[in-house]
Design a protein around this motif. Sequence first.
Motif, PDB file in Angstrom:
ATOM      1  N   ALA A 214       0.849  -1.195   0.000  1.00 41.67           N
ATOM      2  CA  ALA A 214       0.000   0.000   0.000  1.00 41.67           C
ATOM      3  C   ALA A 214       0.882   1.242   0.000  1.00 41.67           C
ATOM      4  CB  ALA A 214      -0.903   0.009   1.237  1.00 41.67           C
ATOM      5  N   GLY A 215       0.608   2.151  -0.935  1.00 43.59           N
ATOM      6  CA  GLY A 215       1.398   3.363  -1.046  1.00 43.59           C
ATOM      7  C   GLY A 215       2.705   3.202  -1.784  1.00 43.59           C
ATOM      8  N   ALA A 216       2.973   2.007  -2.316  1.00 36.77           N
ATOM      9  CA  ALA A 216       4.249   1.751  -2.984  1.00 36.77           C
ATOM     10  C   ALA A 216       4.065   1.322  -4.437  1.00 36.77           C
ATOM     11  CB  ALA A 216       5.031   0.678  -2.222  1.00 36.77           C
ATOM     12  N   HIS A 217       2.910   1.634  -5.023  1.00 39.16           N
ATOM     13  CA  HIS A 217       2.633   1.175  -6.387  1.00 39.16           C
ATOM     14  C   HIS A 217       3.706   1.652  -7.367  1.00 39.16           C
ATOM     15  CE1 HIS A 217       0.696   1.105 -10.384  1.00 39.16           C
ATOM     16  NE2 HIS A 217       0.001   0.088  -9.906  1.00 39.16           N
ATOM     17  N   ALA A 218       4.048   2.925  -7.302  1.00 38.98           N
ATOM     18  CA  ALA A 218       5.028   3.473  -8.246  1.00 38.98           C
ATOM     19  C   ALA A 218       6.383   2.801  -8.086  1.00 38.98           C
ATOM     20  CB  ALA A 218       5.161   4.981  -8.038  1.00 38.98           C
ATOM     21  N   GLU A 219       6.785   2.562  -6.845  1.00 37.98           N
ATOM     22  CA  GLU A 219       8.085   1.935  -6.597  1.00 37.98           C
ATOM     23  C   GLU A 219       8.111   0.487  -7.080  1.00 37.98           C
ATOM     24  OE1 GLU A 219       7.844   5.502  -4.138  1.00 37.98           O
ATOM     25  OE2 GLU A 219       6.460   3.838  -4.470  1.00 37.98           O
ATOM     26  N   VAL A 220       7.002  -0.245  -6.870  1.00 42.24           N
ATOM     27  CA  VAL A 220       6.939  -1.627  -7.349  1.00 42.24           C
ATOM     28  C   VAL A 220       7.030  -1.671  -8.871  1.00 42.24           C
ATOM     29  CG1 VAL A 220       5.528  -3.716  -7.496  1.00 42.24           C
ATOM     30  CG2 VAL A 220       5.640  -2.446  -5.349  1.00 42.24           C
ATOM     31  N   MET A 221       6.302  -0.777  -9.540  1.00 42.44           N
ATOM     32  CA  MET A 221       6.321  -0.774 -11.004  1.00 42.44           C
ATOM     33  C   MET A 221       7.712  -0.419 -11.536  1.00 42.44           C
ATOM     34  SD  MET A 221       3.342  -1.787 -11.828  1.00 42.44           S
ATOM     35  CE  MET A 221       3.222  -2.669 -10.245  1.00 42.44           C
ATOM     36  N   GLU A 222       8.363   0.560 -10.909  1.00 44.92           N
ATOM     37  CA  GLU A 222       9.706   0.928 -11.356  1.00 44.92           C
ATOM     38  C   GLU A 222      10.674  -0.238 -11.169  1.00 44.92           C
ATOM     39  OE1 GLU A 222      13.371   4.046 -10.391  1.00 44.92           O
ATOM     40  OE2 GLU A 222      11.384   4.371  -9.458  1.00 44.92           O
ATOM     41  N   PHE A 223      10.576  -0.899 -10.019  1.00 45.33           N
ATOM     42  CA  PHE A 223      11.478  -2.019  -9.739  1.00 45.33           C
ATOM     43  C   PHE A 223      11.230  -3.181 -10.691  1.00 45.33           C
ATOM     44  CE2 PHE A 223      12.499  -5.894  -7.234  1.00 45.33           C
ATOM     45  CZ  PHE A 223      13.866  -5.705  -7.153  1.00 45.33           C
ATOM     46  N   ALA A 224       9.949  -3.526 -10.907  1.00 49.32           N
ATOM     47  CA  ALA A 224       9.620  -4.618 -11.836  1.00 49.32           C
ATOM     48  C   ALA A 224      10.143  -4.316 -13.232  1.00 49.32           C
ATOM     49  CB  ALA A 224       8.114  -4.847 -11.868  1.00 49.32           C
ATOM     50  N   GLY A 225      10.053  -3.051 -13.641  1.00 46.14           N
ATOM     51  CA  GLY A 225      10.570  -2.669 -14.945  1.00 46.14           C
ATOM     52  C   GLY A 225      12.074  -2.803 -15.028  1.00 46.14           C
ATOM     53  N   ARG A 226      12.760  -2.469 -13.953  1.00 47.81           N
ATOM     54  CA  ARG A 226      14.221  -2.563 -13.955  1.00 47.81           C
ATOM     55  C   ARG A 226      14.703  -4.014 -14.047  1.00 47.81           C
ATOM     56  NH1 ARG A 226      17.360   1.759 -12.504  1.00 47.81           N
ATOM     57  NH2 ARG A 226      16.231   3.646 -11.852  1.00 47.81           N
ATOM     58  N   VAL A 227      14.039  -4.910 -13.318  1.00 43.19           N
ATOM     59  CA  VAL A 227      14.537  -6.298 -13.260  1.00 43.19           C
ATOM     60  C   VAL A 227      13.720  -7.244 -14.125  1.00 43.19           C
ATOM     61  CG1 VAL A 227      15.502  -5.905 -10.974  1.00 43.19           C
ATOM     62  CG2 VAL A 227      13.205  -6.880 -11.171  1.00 43.19           C
ATOM     63  N   LYS A 228      12.751  -6.687 -14.903  1.00 40.14           N
ATOM     64  CA  LYS A 228      11.929  -7.464 -15.838  1.00 40.14           C
ATOM     65  C   LYS A 228      11.223  -8.614 -15.112  1.00 40.14           C
ATOM     66  CE  LYS A 228      13.527  -4.804 -19.076  1.00 40.14           C
ATOM     67  NZ  LYS A 228      14.291  -3.896 -18.199  1.00 40.14           N
ATOM     68  N   ALA A 229      10.533  -8.241 -14.028  1.00 37.29           N
ATOM     69  CA  ALA A 229       9.898  -9.239 -13.168  1.00 37.29           C
ATOM     70  C   ALA A 229       8.394  -9.271 -13.354  1.00 37.29           C
ATOM     71  CB  ALA A 229      10.203  -8.930 -11.701  1.00 37.29           C
ATOM     72  N   PRO A 230       7.810 -10.448 -13.546  1.00 33.90           N
ATOM     73  CA  PRO A 230       6.355 -10.561 -13.437  1.00 33.90           C
ATOM     74  C   PRO A 230       5.928 -10.254 -12.005  1.00 33.90           C
ATOM     75  CG  PRO A 230       7.367 -12.727 -13.668  1.00 33.90           C
ATOM     76  CD  PRO A 230       8.460 -11.731 -13.848  1.00 33.90           C
ATOM     77  N   VAL A 231       4.718  -9.699 -11.872  1.00 34.06           N
ATOM     78  CA  VAL A 231       4.223  -9.279 -10.563  1.00 34.06           C
ATOM     79  C   VAL A 231       2.905  -9.990 -10.267  1.00 34.06           C
ATOM     80  CG1 VAL A 231       3.459  -7.333  -9.144  1.00 34.06           C
ATOM     81  CG2 VAL A 231       5.307  -7.016 -10.799  1.00 34.06           C
ATOM     82  N   GLY A 232       2.917 -10.847  -9.265  1.00 33.44           N
ATOM     83  CA  GLY A 232       1.695 -11.489  -8.782  1.00 33.44           C
ATOM     84  C   GLY A 232       1.283 -10.880  -7.459  1.00 33.44           C
TER      85      GLY A 232
END
Length: 580
Positions: A214-232
Motif C-alpha cells: 500500500a502506497g508503494a505502487h510506483a516503486e513496485v512498477m519501477e522495480f519490476a521494470g528494472r529487473v523485468k519481473a512478473p508481478v503477482g
Amino acid sequence: MGKQNVAEQFVDILVRAGVRRMYGVVGDSLNPVVDAIRRTDGIDWIQVRHEETAAFAAGAEAQITGTLAACAGSCGPGNLHLINGLYDAQRSMAQVLALASHIPSGEIGLGYFQETHPDRLFTECSHYSELISNPQQMPRVLQSAIQHAIGRGGVSVVSLPGDIASLPAPEKSVEHALVTARPTVRPGDGEIEKLVRLIDEADRVTLFCGSGTAGAHAEVMEFAGRVKAPVGHALRGKEWIQYDNPYDVGMSGLLGYGAAYEATHECDLLILLGTDFPYNAFLPDDVKIVQVDIRPEHLGRRSQLELAVWGDVRETLRALNARVKTKTDRRFLDRMLKKHADALEGVVKAYTRKVEKHTPIHPEYVASVLDELADEDAVFTVDTGMCNVWAARYLSPNGKRRIIGSFSHGSMANALPQAIGAQFTDRGRQVVSMSGDGGFSMLMGDFLTLVQYDLPVKVVLFNNSSLGMVELEMLVSGLPSYGTTNKNPDFAAIARAAGAYGVRVEKPKQLTGALKDAFRHKGPALVDVVTDPNALSIPPRISAEMVTGFALSAGKIVLDGGVGRMIQMARSNLRNVPRP
C-alpha cells in the motif's frame, strides 16, 4: 470547569488521539463513558445492534482512514461479543482501541453476575490488554494502549470497571504527547547490499505482493521494470498492486487465477513484498526466496528464506531502484505474460456464453455488472466465502477504490458491519456491501443500523440459499454436502419493512436497472439477487490431494472460471511482448 472523572479523561484522550466515533451497545458498566461521550464535542457514540458489528465497523474505519478507531462493550457478554471483530482487526493490522467495561472492581474474582476476565480473554487478539483497577493508572494505561495499537498496527484492549470510571481522575496526572502516526522503516545498508547482489545474480525474478505494498505502487512498477519481473499478488494485495500494472500475472492461492503460480515457481529468485501469505502449499520450496516486511515476526514463518529484510516496502524499493542493475532480458517476463493471458482466455469463455439469459443468475454476471456500474472511488466490503471469489475475479481496482474483507481472519458476516464503518468515514462516498445470504443473515439485525443513521450503504446480496464455499469444500473433500442449505425469506421485503429501499432480482435482464436504481437511492438499499448455487465447476475426479478444501490442487482445478475485466488488461499487456 469541574474536576474530571476517569470516564471523562478517558474520552478526552481518545479525542486527542483522533478518535471520532465509538461503536458499541450501551450497558450499565459502560454508562459513565457513554455519558462522557454525550457531553464531549468531536466524538460520537454509534449505537449498533450487536457488539461484533461494533468491532468490525471500527476495524473497517481504521483501514479506510489509516487512523485509530474505537469500539466498546459492556461487562461480560457485552464485551465478549467484540472478540471476533477484534481478531479480524488484529490480523488486518487495523488500529483499534477496544473498551471492555467490567463488573464492579470490588467483586472481581468472586463469581459476580456477568463476571469474565476481559484482560485475559483478549490477550490473543491484541497487542495490549490491561485492566484499570485504580484511577491512578489513568491516563498512562490508556496512552500506552493507544501507542501499542498505532505503533504495532492492531488492537489494544482496556478493561475498565464501571465504578472506577465514575471516580475522580487523579490530581496532576501526567498526559504525555501521543504517538498518532507510524514511521517508515528503512533496512540497513548491509541488508540492502545483500539483496542487490541476489537480484543482480538472478536471471529470473518474480515479485509477489501483499497489503504491505500500500502506497508503494510506483516503486513496485519501477522495480519490476528494472529487473523485468512478473508481478503477482495475494488477495489483500489486489487493491494496491493490480491496477496500471504492465507486469501483472494475477493472483495465487485458493482463489488464484492466471500465471501467478507458474511465475513464483519458475523463477530463480522470488521476492515477497509486504505479504504474510498463509498458504505455503502455493509457495515454491526449490527457489531462493527473499521476504520484505515491516513486521519482523512475519519474516520466514511461511517458507525458508535466503534473506529476511525488515523494512517498509516503499523505502526498501527506493533503495533498490537506485542500486540494482537494469536487466535487459525480457524472455521470462514475456513468457509469464503470455501464460497469464492464455490462462484467462481459457477460463473466460465458459462464463461469457448466454450468461445474460441464464436463470438462476450467474453470480459472475452479477459481479461483472456491479464492477462496471460502481463508482470509480467506491468502497467494496466483501463477505467471506463465494463473495471473496467474485471480488477477487471481477472487481477492478484503479488506485481509488477500496476492497475490504475478512481476508486474513476469514470470518463470516463481516461485509455489512464493515460497510457501516466505511460509510461513517464519508457519507458522500459510495459503499457497497457484497454480502452472501449466509453472512448477511448472521448479523442481519444491523441492517437496522443503516436505517437508524440513514447510512446510504448499498447491500448487493448474492443469494444462492446455501453456504456455497463450505459446500464446495465438502465436495472437494469427497463428502456429500450437508447442513449447507438455507431456507431464506424475501430479503428485499424485509429491507422495505425496515424502512429501506429493497428490490428482488430473479432474472438477468432485471439486474442492471435494479442496481442503477439502488445506487441512485439516497439512503440505504438492498438488492436481493437470486443466484445459481451451482455456479462453480466441480472437478470430474476427486484426488487424494484435494482432501482439504485449501489444497493446491483444489485451488487450481475447482475455482477455474471467470475473470471479468482482467482479461482486457492481460490482452493489453501482451502488446508489449515482442512477436517472433
